[in-house]
Each structure stands twice: as C-alpha cells, then as structure tokens.
Design a protein around this motif. Structure first.
Motif, mmCIF file in Angstrom:
data_model
loop_
_atom_site.group_PDB
_atom_site.id
_atom_site.type_symbol
_atom_site.label_atom_id
_atom_site.label_comp_id
_atom_site.label_asym_id
_atom_site.label_seq_id
_atom_site.Cartn_x
_atom_site.Cartn_y
_atom_site.Cartn_z
ATOM 1 N N UNK A 11 0.822 -1.213 0.000
ATOM 2 C CA UNK A 11 0.000 0.000 0.000
ATOM 3 C C UNK A 11 0.852 1.257 0.000
ATOM 4 N N UNK A 13 3.572 2.176 2.026
ATOM 5 C CA UNK A 13 4.033 2.777 3.294
ATOM 6 C C UNK A 13 5.487 3.251 3.203
ATOM 7 N N UNK A 17 11.664 0.878 1.619
ATOM 8 C CA UNK A 17 12.531 1.791 0.872
ATOM 9 C C UNK A 17 13.400 2.608 1.825
ATOM 10 N N UNK A 27 7.615 3.605 -6.936
ATOM 11 C CA UNK A 27 7.188 4.416 -8.074
ATOM 12 C C UNK A 27 6.512 5.703 -7.572
ATOM 13 N N UNK A 28 6.014 6.510 -8.513
ATOM 14 C CA UNK A 28 5.425 7.796 -8.139
ATOM 15 C C UNK A 28 4.174 7.655 -7.274
ATOM 16 N N UNK A 29 3.590 6.453 -7.282
ATOM 17 C CA UNK A 29 2.391 6.221 -6.476
ATOM 18 C C UNK A 29 2.735 5.600 -5.124
ATOM 19 N N UNK A 30 4.020 5.369 -4.903
ATOM 20 C CA UNK A 30 4.461 4.848 -3.621
ATOM 21 C C UNK A 30 4.651 3.342 -3.582
ATOM 22 N N UNK B 111 -7.335 9.010 -5.522
ATOM 23 C CA UNK B 111 -6.066 8.827 -4.808
ATOM 24 C C UNK B 111 -4.884 8.813 -5.781
ATOM 25 N N UNK B 112 -5.073 8.106 -6.905
ATOM 26 C CA UNK B 112 -3.992 8.037 -7.896
ATOM 27 C C UNK B 112 -3.646 9.413 -8.457
ATOM 28 N N UNK B 115 -1.405 11.085 -5.459
ATOM 29 C CA UNK B 115 -0.229 10.407 -4.877
ATOM 30 C C UNK B 115 1.108 10.925 -5.421
ATOM 31 N N UNK B 116 1.234 11.157 -6.751
ATOM 32 C CA UNK B 116 2.542 11.622 -7.246
ATOM 33 C C UNK B 116 2.984 12.961 -6.634
ATOM 34 N N UNK B 119 5.190 11.873 -3.638
ATOM 35 C CA UNK B 119 6.228 10.855 -3.838
ATOM 36 C C UNK B 119 7.522 11.315 -3.160
ATOM 37 N N UNK B 120 8.459 10.399 -3.002
ATOM 38 C CA UNK B 120 9.746 10.781 -2.374
ATOM 39 C C UNK B 120 10.424 11.902 -3.152
ATOM 40 N N UNK B 121 10.370 11.787 -4.492
ATOM 41 C CA UNK B 121 11.019 12.785 -5.346
ATOM 42 C C UNK B 121 10.402 14.160 -5.143
ATOM 43 N N UNK B 361 -4.092 4.030 3.310
ATOM 44 C CA UNK B 361 -2.801 4.449 3.876
ATOM 45 C C UNK B 361 -2.589 5.936 3.556
ATOM 46 N N UNK B 366 4.851 10.442 3.227
ATOM 47 C CA UNK B 366 6.237 10.855 2.956
ATOM 48 C C UNK B 366 6.460 12.321 3.340
#
Lengths: 64, 413
Positions: A11, A13, A17, A27-30, B111-112, B115-116, B119-121, B361, B366
């Motif tokens: 999911x 979390x 990573x 990926x960009x969606x986690x 959600x999709x 989400x980006x 992201x971590x980036x 979630x 992040x």
C-alpha cells in the motif's frame, strides 16, 4: 535469498525503501518493487529481512 | 443523538474519546480494554465501537466493503449542521472529500491523481522550504527563556508547507489553523464547527474560480489545485465538486496531524533527556527514531461506518454504527510490539500503522515524515538543551487527532 514485493498487498508505506533503498525502489504512487529478480547479494540479506519484518502490510516475501 | 455528559465510569460500555483522562493518558485505558474487552462500545454521539488490538484494527481497515470510509469523522456532525451544510452547496456533501471519505472506485482514481504529489522525489523538493520555515521559527524563539513548543513551533510548520503546495498566501496560515482546529479539535462545538467548514468551502470555491480564470488566460500555475483543474480537461469524471472536495481534504489533512506528531516528539524528547542526548549525538538513528515516535504517539484516529449488520468478533455491529479505527492503540499491542509501552528510539522491528492500514494508507505519509524529521533535527541542533517545563501544564487535544496544543518548554543553562 530472493526477495519479492507482493503488489496486491503493498500500500505504499515506504518502510522497506527507507530501510533498504539498495534493494527496493518505489514508483510515483508509492508502490514498492524489488530491484533484484535473482538472488540478493549476501551483504543485503540482513536488510531484506529487516524490511520484511517492518512492512505493515506483510507484503514482502523472502525465499531461500 | 444520545449525548451523555460527565466523566466516563465504564470504559468498556460507555467510552468517550473526548474524556479528559483519555486525552491525557489513553495508553492505560487501551491496555485495560485490550485485556478485558478489546472492542469497547459507547452510545455517546451515536453507536460507536473502539477496537484496541492490532489484529482487529488491521482486519477492519482491510474490509472496506463492510466498513466504509464515507463517514470518517470521529465526532459526527450534528444533524442540524448537516442540513445547514447541504444548503451551502449540496454537491460538497455528495462527494465528501475524496479520496479519504470515499470507497472504491471513487477512492481509487482520486487517490492516484494526488499520490505523485507526495512521492519521495516530490517531497524532496519541499524539503528546503521546510528547512527555512523551521529555521525562521527558531530564529524567533532562540534566546527566549520560555517557549511553547506547540504554539511557537510545531503548529507553525505543516500549515506553511501545505499552503505552498496549494499555492495560497502565507498570510492565511493563522486562519487555516483556526478553521482546522474548529473542525476537528473543538468538534463538540457544532456552531463553530459548521462555521469553519462553511468558511473553508467558500474560501476554496473562490480560489478555484480565480485559478480557472488565470489558467484560461494562459497562466502557468504549478500548484496542486491548478493541477486538478487542468486534469478536468482530459478527465470528465473530475467534476467541480470533486476538485472542491479534494482541495478541502488537502487543506485539512496535513495540518494538525503532522503538527501533533512534531509536538508529541518534542514532548517525548523534552521529557526524556537520555533520548534527546542519544538522538543529538547519533543522527544516524533518526529514521528509526521517527518511526518509533510515530508508533508510540500515533496522532490519527479515523472512523468507518458499518454498511450492513455484522457480527464482528462477538460484537453485534448494526448498519450505520461507527467504528473508530484506533491505530494509536493497535501500535501499543503487546502481541505485535515487544515492550510496547517503552519508547525505544532504536526499535528494530516496528510494523506500526500510524499512517493507517490498507487502501487508505495516508497519502501524505512521505511529506509528514520529512516535515517531522526536519522539524526535530533543526530543533535539537539549534536548541539542544530544552526540557518540558514541569511547572506549567501541558494541554493535549485528542479525539480525531492527538497531540499537545500547549507545550511549555524551558532551557537548561
């Protein structure tokens, strides 16, 4: 040792990573994926186990 | 609606998450419930169930067909306020604030979309801003004898970061803070609560209209609200009510949640000098420490509504009952965590669900982690000799989001 992320369970979390960016990419969606389809390098095995034990979705599979 | 007043005498059958003792120290209450009655019940503010084990909380979170997210508020809206709300803009309640208040399929695609952005980036791009916000706040409090770690620091950080992501001016931050507190924290005051959500709706509708005009004039806007507006061109499912609902969520969700986590972390470090010294001297344990602080002081409880009469683990849950997803209690379950009441900043195995479990979630996890890390690192780097000032009271908020709202700190000489 092989490591795999079950995509139906992950999911995003990001715990794996954060613990082992050498093994996992997100990926960009986690969602997480293992970078290794073959055996892990020996020196990453401990980190793979730790990532597995910290996944809140029980999505990481380890096989010998 | 049944509303009983007065302190709780029976936590198993008549709990109240706004009870003073629960706000201050819910941990012992959860431990007793987990042993004797792992899913408590109350009729205060409707029929509500409160699971306390990791197993129950995660199972219920994963069964989104039986336990719907269409009512996530721990303290429900009064019926009169709900009707007033429908008079402002019927479509707002029609779609709620997706994806958090939605079930699949609406939840999945909304959600999709966002989400980006977390992201971590992307979150790495917000880090320098977060760092400068924290540094500016420390500049203002450094040298002062007394500081409120909640009001002067924790509370000020996430609201500024999310304002940047939404592309709204920093001058609005105090107003946003007031709105979010009235909506989530002082939820028993239904008049203020209604006014806050009305003001949020009116404000965001104005912002969305202005952005639409600027975009049609060819302005290149790179905030998240403008992104949703631009996506409408290629995706007809994103109607105006969904843009508004998602904007409401983005404004509300990342403010008092992360501020509570920062405040609780400061409270812990200011109350446990050995942990403060360890974290200062061994910055390499920061990631592990952050996860442990999130586990031990998980801020967020979300509700679910039961969609059909269900006998869950011996509890006769009726359609329309609410289940309060007690992620904080699950994170102190001794069947899953070794010595759960001990905060161990080096805890190696920590499958915590502070950001929830299953399809909902936390989308901003992040971002929250980054803010928490930068906020704590900056505070202990620049003001390393702080402690909680025990001569003054700490004030905790709770219910939906638990964290200190007043946190008096003192500095050692």
């Amino acid at each position: 040792m092989k490591v795999n992320v079950d995509e139906t369970k992950c999911q995003g979390h990001s715990r794996c990573y954060i613990i082992a960016p050498e093994i996992f990419e997100v990926d960009d969606y986690g969602y997480s994926h293992s970078k290794f389809t073959d055996d892990l390098p020996k020196d990453l095995e401990e980190k793979a186990k730790l990532a597995c034990e910290n996944c809140p979705e029980f999505a990481i599979e380890i096989s010998e | 609606m049944t509303t009983k007043l007065g302190p709780v005498k029976d936590w198993e059958n008549d709990f109240d998450v706004l009870d003073y003792s629960y706000l201050n120290n819910p941990f012992e209450i959860w431990d007793k419930l987990r042993d004797r009655c792992p899913i408590a019940h109350t009729d205060r503010r409707g029929s509500n169930w409160l699971p306390t084990t990791y197993d129950d909380v995660t199972k219920i979170a994963h069964d989104f067909m039986t336990f719907s997210s269409t009512q996530v508020l721990v303290i429900p809206f009064m019926e009169t306020a709900r009707q007033d709300m429908e008079n402002i803009n019927p479509e707002v309640l029609g779609y709620g604030a997706p994806p958090i208040t939605a079930d699949p399929p609406l939840q999945t695609w909304t959600r999709r979309l966002i989400l980006p952005w977390f992201s971590h980036k992307k979150v790495a791009e917000y880090e320098p801003l977060t760092q400068s916000i924290c540094d500016n706040l420390i500049d203002k409090i450094i040298g002062r004898q007394f500081v409120d770690g909640a009001v002067d620091y924790a509370q000020q950080i996430p609201v500024r970061v999310i304002s940047h992501i939404l592309g709204v001016p920093e001058e609005m931050t105090d107003t946003f803070t007031t709105w979010v507190r009235d909506f989530l924290e002082f939820a028993d005051n239904s008049e203020n609560r209604f006014n806050s959500i009305r003001d949020i709706v009116i404000y965001l509708m104005t912002v969305i209209d202005q952005r639409k005009k600027l975009i049609s004039q060819g302005e290149n806007l790179d905030d998240i609200i403008s992104f949703l507006i631009k996506e409408q061109k290629t995706n007809s499912e994103i109607n105006d009510a969904i843009v508004l609902g998602m904007s409401i969520l983005l404004l509300i969700a990342g403010i008092d949640t992360t501020w509570s986590a920062i405040g609780s972390a400061l409270w812990h470090l200011g109350s446990n000098r050995e942990d403060l010294v360890m974290l200062k001297n061994q910055p390499e344990i920061m990631d592990t420490a952050i996860e442990e602080l999130l586990r031990a002081y998980s801020p967020v409880t979300m509700a679910r509504v039961v969609t059909k009469d269900t006998d869950y683990n011996g509890c006769p849950m009726k359609q329309g009952d609410k289940v309060l997803m007690n992620f904080p209690a699950a994170n102190r379950d001794p069947l899953v965590f070794e010595n759960p009441q001990v905060v161990n900043l080096r805890r190696k195995i920590n499958r915590h669900i502070a950001f929830g479990s299953g399809i909902h979630r936390c989308g901003g996890a992040n971002l929250a982690r980054m803010e928490l890390k930068v906020a704590i690192r900056t505070f202990i780097d620049r003001l390393p000799d702080f402690k909680v000032d025990e001569s003054k009271p700490v004030m905790w908020a709770g219910g939906q989001v638990r964290g200190p709202r007043v946190l008096p700190l003192a500095f050692l000489d």
